[in-house]
Design an enzyme around this catalytic site. Structure first.
Site, mmCIF file in Angstrom:
data_model
loop_
_atom_site.group_PDB
_atom_site.id
_atom_site.type_symbol
_atom_site.label_atom_id
_atom_site.label_comp_id
_atom_site.label_asym_id
_atom_site.label_seq_id
_atom_site.Cartn_x
_atom_site.Cartn_y
_atom_site.Cartn_z
ATOM 1 N N ASP A 84 -16.138 -64.962 -32.440
ATOM 2 C CA ASP A 84 -16.861 -65.114 -31.187
ATOM 3 C C ASP A 84 -15.812 -64.951 -30.094
ATOM 4 O OD1 ASP A 84 -18.060 -66.034 -28.839
ATOM 5 O OD2 ASP A 84 -19.236 -67.562 -29.853
ATOM 6 N N ASN A 111 -16.044 -54.183 -28.558
ATOM 7 C CA ASN A 111 -17.442 -53.773 -28.486
ATOM 8 C C ASN A 111 -18.379 -54.931 -28.151
ATOM 9 O OD1 ASN A 111 -19.863 -52.017 -29.211
ATOM 10 N ND2 ASN A 111 -20.047 -53.670 -30.715
ATOM 11 N N TYR A 180 -24.182 -57.821 -15.115
ATOM 12 C CA TYR A 180 -23.723 -56.882 -16.139
ATOM 13 C C TYR A 180 -22.898 -55.763 -15.518
ATOM 14 C CZ TYR A 180 -23.959 -53.673 -20.133
ATOM 15 O OH TYR A 180 -23.640 -52.844 -21.171
ATOM 16 N N LYS A 184 -18.810 -55.071 -16.190
ATOM 17 C CA LYS A 184 -18.330 -53.828 -16.783
ATOM 18 C C LYS A 184 -17.374 -53.098 -15.833
ATOM 19 C CE LYS A 184 -20.318 -53.819 -20.847
ATOM 20 N NZ LYS A 184 -19.526 -53.886 -22.109
ATOM 21 N N THR A 215 -30.542 -49.700 -29.473
ATOM 22 C CA THR A 215 -30.017 -50.906 -30.110
ATOM 23 C C THR A 215 -30.807 -52.109 -29.614
ATOM 24 O OG1 THR A 215 -28.403 -51.317 -28.338
ATOM 25 C CG2 THR A 215 -27.690 -49.912 -30.169
#
Length: 257
Positions: A84, A111, A180, A184, A215
């Site tokens: 984790d 990832n 998000y 990034k 996904t």
């Protein structure tokens, strides 16, 4: 008349470039975080199919062992590993295990990610979403990279691939998913500064956008994970003669951000 003082940043001495010995594929060892499904699983499969030993980091290796077993059944050398990236103890144990098992680490694919706050708006403060996105998408990758680098430096060779997103690119910046997007964009900045520090060390650091992928995070409608993983695997295997570091890529093409 007073003269204003100009403060200049110290000039860094030029580093001499180290020509790293590229180990054979069958001697390379990789760690992929978030590897129990989706893009992480597919990256693990593709690396293992080339003869690379792959440690598949996942939060619940008991459940994720099925994923590692599927890679082994296809002839690859894969090992499920509890990881984790928000827990430093997990990170330390994972790197120690790889060091004891293999004595080296050549490839790190950051990832693990998530927290796509699709309904969020930048004018609305959602601290939980912001902290969660930064904790996984930036701090997790930063922490894991810092722990992995000593093993790479031991052999003067390494490839760090940060899985990012084109939604952090200025030209594609929208008003949704602010936590998000910002996390990034911060990951891309970290990619650049780490690459600058490691320039000449034999360790290349790049960010890759896998594109919209079908996904659990991306939802249906995207392209297959196998196709999206190819660009990540390419960056993980960059030859020294290509020597691209600090870049942001999609499908092997450099993109501005």
């Amino acid at each position: 008349m007073s003269t204003a003082k100009v403060h200049r940043l110290p000039v860094q001495a030029k580093r001499s470039r180290t020509v790293a010995l590229e180990p054979p594929l069958t001697q390379r060892v990789a760690l992929v975080s978030g590897a129990n499904r989706g893009i992480g699983l597919e990256v693990s499969r593709q690396l293992a199919s080339l003869g690379i030993t792959v440690f598949m980091g996942m939060r619940e290796p008991g459940k994720g062992e099925k994923a590692a077993r599927s890679v082994r059944q296809a002839g690859g050398d894969a090992h499920a590993l509890r990881l984790d990236v928000t827990k430093q103890d997990d990170i330390d144990r994972a790197i120690a295990h790889i060091a004891e098992h293999s004595g080296r680490l050549d490839i790190l694919v950051n990832n693990a990610g998530g927290y796509f706050d699709a309904e969020g708006r930048p004018s609305v403060l959602d601290l939980d979403a912001i902290r969660a996105a930064m904790e996984v998408n930036l701090i997790g990758a930063w922490s894991l990279s810092s722990a992995a680098l000593p093993l790479m430096k031991r052999h003067g060779y390494g490839r760090v691939v940060n899985v990012s997103s084109e939604c952090a690119v200025r030209a594609m910046c929208g008003e949704n998913s602010p936590a998000y997007r910002v996390s990034k964009a911060a990951l891309n900045a970290y990619t650049q500064v780490l690459a600058r520090e490691l320039n000449g060390s034999g360790i290349l650091v790049n960010a890759v956008c896998p594109g919209w992928t079908a996904t659990a995070l991306g939802g249906s409608g995207g392209r297959p994970a196998a196709e999206s993983a190819e660009g990540i695997v390419w960056a993980a295997l960059l030859a020294e003669r290509e020597a691209s570091t600090g870049g942001f890529f999609r499908d092997r093409m450099k993109i501005a951000w």
